[in-house]
Design a protein around this motif. Structure first.
Motif, PDB file in Angstrom:
ATOM      1  N   LEU A 176       0.827  -1.203   0.000  1.00 24.25           N
ATOM      2  CA  LEU A 176       0.000   0.000   0.000  1.00 24.25           C
ATOM      3  C   LEU A 176       0.860   1.251   0.000  1.00 24.25           C
ATOM      4  N   ASP A 177       0.213   2.372  -0.288  1.00 32.98           N
ATOM      5  CA  ASP A 177       0.766   3.694  -0.038  1.00 32.98           C
ATOM      6  C   ASP A 177      -0.112   4.353   1.015  1.00 32.98           C
ATOM      7  N   PHE A 178       0.529   5.099   1.915  1.00 35.56           N
ATOM      8  CA  PHE A 178      -0.206   5.788   2.975  1.00 35.56           C
ATOM      9  C   PHE A 178      -0.092   7.291   2.770  1.00 35.56           C
ATOM     10  N   TYR A 179      -1.232   7.967   2.831  1.00 32.84           N
ATOM     11  CA  TYR A 179      -1.282   9.417   2.622  1.00 32.84           C
ATOM     12  C   TYR A 179      -1.752  10.129   3.881  1.00 32.84           C
ATOM     13  N   PHE A 180      -1.056  11.212   4.187  1.00 31.19           N
ATOM     14  CA  PHE A 180      -1.484  12.131   5.238  1.00 31.19           C
ATOM     15  C   PHE A 180      -1.776  13.451   4.545  1.00 31.19           C
ATOM     16  N   GLY A 181      -3.049  13.867   4.518  1.00 31.03           N
ATOM     17  CA  GLY A 181      -3.436  14.981   3.654  1.00 31.03           C
ATOM     18  C   GLY A 181      -3.203  14.553   2.209  1.00 31.03           C
ATOM     19  N   ASN A 182      -2.477  15.357   1.458  1.00 31.92           N
ATOM     20  CA  ASN A 182      -2.164  15.013   0.074  1.00 31.92           C
ATOM     21  C   ASN A 182      -0.742  14.492  -0.101  1.00 31.92           C
ATOM     22  N   GLU A 183      -0.057  14.246   1.010  1.00 33.52           N
ATOM     23  CA  GLU A 183       1.336  13.819   0.960  1.00 33.52           C
ATOM     24  C   GLU A 183       1.454  12.317   1.193  1.00 33.52           C
ATOM     25  N   ARG A 184       2.225  11.648   0.319  1.00 33.79           N
ATOM     26  CA  ARG A 184       2.500  10.223   0.530  1.00 33.79           C
ATOM     27  C   ARG A 184       3.621  10.095   1.543  1.00 33.79           C
ATOM     28  N   VAL A 185       3.362   9.375   2.630  1.00 39.78           N
ATOM     29  CA  VAL A 185       4.326   9.260   3.716  1.00 39.78           C
ATOM     30  C   VAL A 185       5.457   8.300   3.355  1.00 39.78           C
ATOM     31  N   ASN A 186       5.107   7.167   2.770  1.00 38.98           N
ATOM     32  CA  ASN A 186       6.106   6.133   2.466  1.00 38.98           C
ATOM     33  C   ASN A 186       6.786   6.446   1.135  1.00 38.98           C
ATOM     34  N   LYS A 187       7.776   7.294   1.185  1.00 37.49           N
ATOM     35  CA  LYS A 187       8.445   7.755  -0.033  1.00 37.49           C
ATOM     36  C   LYS A 187       9.303   6.664  -0.666  1.00 37.49           C
ATOM     37  N   GLU A 188       9.975   5.871   0.148  1.00 37.50           N
ATOM     38  CA  GLU A 188      11.000   4.959  -0.359  1.00 37.50           C
ATOM     39  C   GLU A 188      10.497   3.541  -0.615  1.00 37.50           C
ATOM     40  N   ALA A 189       9.522   3.113   0.123  1.00 39.51           N
ATOM     41  CA  ALA A 189       9.085   1.712   0.026  1.00 39.51           C
ATOM     42  C   ALA A 189       7.600   1.612   0.312  1.00 39.51           C
ATOM     43  N   ALA A 190       7.041   0.448   0.018  1.00 40.24           N
ATOM     44  CA  ALA A 190       5.612   0.222   0.234  1.00 40.24           C
ATOM     45  C   ALA A 190       5.279   0.251   1.722  1.00 40.24           C
ATOM     46  N   PHE A 191       4.045   0.629   2.008  1.00 38.50           N
ATOM     47  CA  PHE A 191       3.492   0.572   3.362  1.00 38.50           C
ATOM     48  C   PHE A 191       2.954  -0.841   3.560  1.00 38.50           C
ATOM     49  N   LYS A 192       3.674  -1.640   4.344  1.00 32.25           N
ATOM     50  CA  LYS A 192       3.350  -3.052   4.497  1.00 32.25           C
ATOM     51  C   LYS A 192       2.878  -3.370   5.905  1.00 32.25           C
ATOM     52  N   TYR A 193       2.223  -4.516   6.015  1.00 32.90           N
ATOM     53  CA  TYR A 193       1.760  -5.035   7.298  1.00 32.90           C
ATOM     54  C   TYR A 193       2.909  -5.043   8.305  1.00 32.90           C
ATOM     55  N   GLY A 194       2.684  -4.420   9.455  1.00 31.63           N
ATOM     56  CA  GLY A 194       3.690  -4.332  10.493  1.00 31.63           C
ATOM     57  C   GLY A 194       4.499  -3.053  10.480  1.00 31.63           C
ATOM     58  N   ASN A 195       4.408  -2.263   9.393  1.00 33.57           N
ATOM     59  CA  ASN A 195       5.160  -1.014   9.317  1.00 33.57           C
ATOM     60  C   ASN A 195       4.597   0.029  10.285  1.00 33.57           C
ATOM     61  N   LYS A 196       5.491   0.932  10.714  1.00 37.63           N
ATOM     62  CA  LYS A 196       5.092   2.014  11.626  1.00 37.63           C
ATOM     63  C   LYS A 196       5.795   3.300  11.223  1.00 37.63           C
ATOM     64  N   PHE A 197       5.054   4.410  11.240  1.00 34.36           N
ATOM     65  CA  PHE A 197       5.621   5.739  11.077  1.00 34.36           C
ATOM     66  C   PHE A 197       5.291   6.543  12.333  1.00 34.36           C
ATOM     67  N   GLY A 198       6.232   7.266  12.841  1.00 34.91           N
ATOM     68  CA  GLY A 198       5.883   8.117  13.959  1.00 34.91           C
ATOM     69  C   GLY A 198       7.094   8.608  14.716  1.00 34.91           C
ATOM     70  N   TYR A 199       6.828   9.604  15.490  1.00 35.22           N
ATOM     71  CA  TYR A 199       5.622  10.445  15.433  1.00 35.22           C
ATOM     72  C   TYR A 199       5.706  11.418  14.248  1.00 35.22           C
ATOM     73  N   LEU A 200       4.565  11.653  13.577  1.00 39.66           N
ATOM     74  CA  LEU A 200       4.478  12.638  12.521  1.00 39.66           C
ATOM     75  C   LEU A 200       3.855  13.903  13.097  1.00 39.66           C
ATOM     76  N   GLY A 201       4.409  15.045  12.724  1.00 38.98           N
ATOM     77  CA  GLY A 201       3.860  16.309  13.204  1.00 38.98           C
ATOM     78  C   GLY A 201       2.819  16.840  12.243  1.00 38.98           C
ATOM     79  N   ALA A 202       1.706  17.322  12.760  1.00 32.08           N
ATOM     80  CA  ALA A 202       0.640  17.862  11.910  1.00 32.08           C
ATOM     81  C   ALA A 202       0.028  19.083  12.572  1.00 32.08           C
ATOM     82  N   TYR A 203      -0.385  20.041  11.733  1.00 25.66           N
ATOM     83  CA  TYR A 203      -1.084  21.201  12.261  1.00 25.66           C
ATOM     84  C   TYR A 203      -2.408  20.764  12.868  1.00 25.66           C
ATOM     85  N   PRO A 204      -2.814  21.393  13.977  1.00 28.89           N
ATOM     86  CA  PRO A 204      -4.105  21.029  14.584  1.00 28.89           C
ATOM     87  C   PRO A 204      -5.266  21.300  13.640  1.00 28.89           C
TER      88      PRO A 204
END
Length: 242
Positions: free
Chosen positions: A54-82
């Motif tokens: 998969l690809d994971f998007y936060f807003g219009n930005e794809r988070v996983n730039k280098e590789a697929a978003f796979k089962y077991g993957n984790k990103f964090g912490y990501l900073g976001a405007y309230p």
């Protein structure tokens, strides 16, 4: 603890991976005198037992730039405007949205968003981690989340102890962070709540004071031991600094 950012050349919908204690500043000096904006912080975990890439998007930005978003993957912490931000997934390399959800994030708060289940039952499951309200002390802090779609209610305990860290957690149930004595070469046991049978373990772990640990049950209970989607437990941690 504050998570903040000076407005600058950073996307309004997605900031980047951050440490939870970091205060951001933009590169351009013309923003140095601007009042920092306090951000929210979000961890993203792929907990849906599926082999699809998969690809994971936060807003219009794809988070996983280098590789697929796979089962077991984790990103964090990501900073976001309230405010409200969309999180979404697509098949790897495709634009058609498989699942999306608008989430409301508050400034200075910490969240975990889990992609759970499979097929038509796939969903985003988000919880407020409440790390901003927990004082760091001499203990390690552990919580448990049951994200195994077909598991019966589960308990979490340290091997050799009589008191559970978490008890009777069904699918998408979770415990608060609980104080646990730090130590090395510890074993965490995930048990069937009714029978008290140990279903899986996390052996030889080190729990350190001042760190927050999330243990999550994953996979399907009847999968073979050699299957990548078998039932097991996973742990990750974050350190907070005052």
């Amino acid at each position: 603890m504050r998570i903040s950012n000076h407005l600058g050349s950073i996307s309004k919908t997605f900031v980047a991976a951050i440490a939870v204690s970091v205060v951001f500043s933009a590169c351009s000096k013309k923003y140095d005198d601007m009042e920092p904006v306090q951000l929210a912080a979000i961890t993203i975990v792929h907990a849906g037992p599926d082999t699809k890439e998969l690809d994971f998007y936060f807003g219009n930005e794809r988070v996983n730039k280098e590789a697929a978003f796979k089962y077991g993957n984790k990103f964090g912490y990501l900073g976001a405007y309230p405010g409200t931000s969309r999180i979404a997934i697509t098949e790897r390399g495709k634009s058609s949205i498989l699942l999306s959800k608008n989430e409301m994030y508050q400034a200075g708060k910490f969240y975990s968003s889990f992609l759970v289940d499979t097929g038509s039952k796939r969903a985003f499951f988000t919880i407020n981690d409440k790390l901003d309200s927990i004082a760091v002390n001499e203990k390690a802090k552990v919580r448990f989340i049951n994200l195994s779609p077909d598991a019966l209610p589960l308990d979490l305990a340290l091997s050799g102890t009589a008191t559970n860290i978490a008890s009777n957690k069904g699918f998408k149930d979770f415990s608060v962070f609980t104080d646990v004595e730090p130590g090395e070469n510890l074993t965490l046991e995930v048990k069937d709540h009714a029978s008290k049978t140990v279903k899986t373990t996390i052996p030889a772990i080190k729990l350190e004071k001042g760190k927050f640990y999330t243990v999550w049950a994953r996979g399907f209970k009847d999968k073979a031991e050699t299957d990548s989607l078998k039932f097991k437990a996973t742990i990750y941690n974050v350190t907070l600094k005052n």
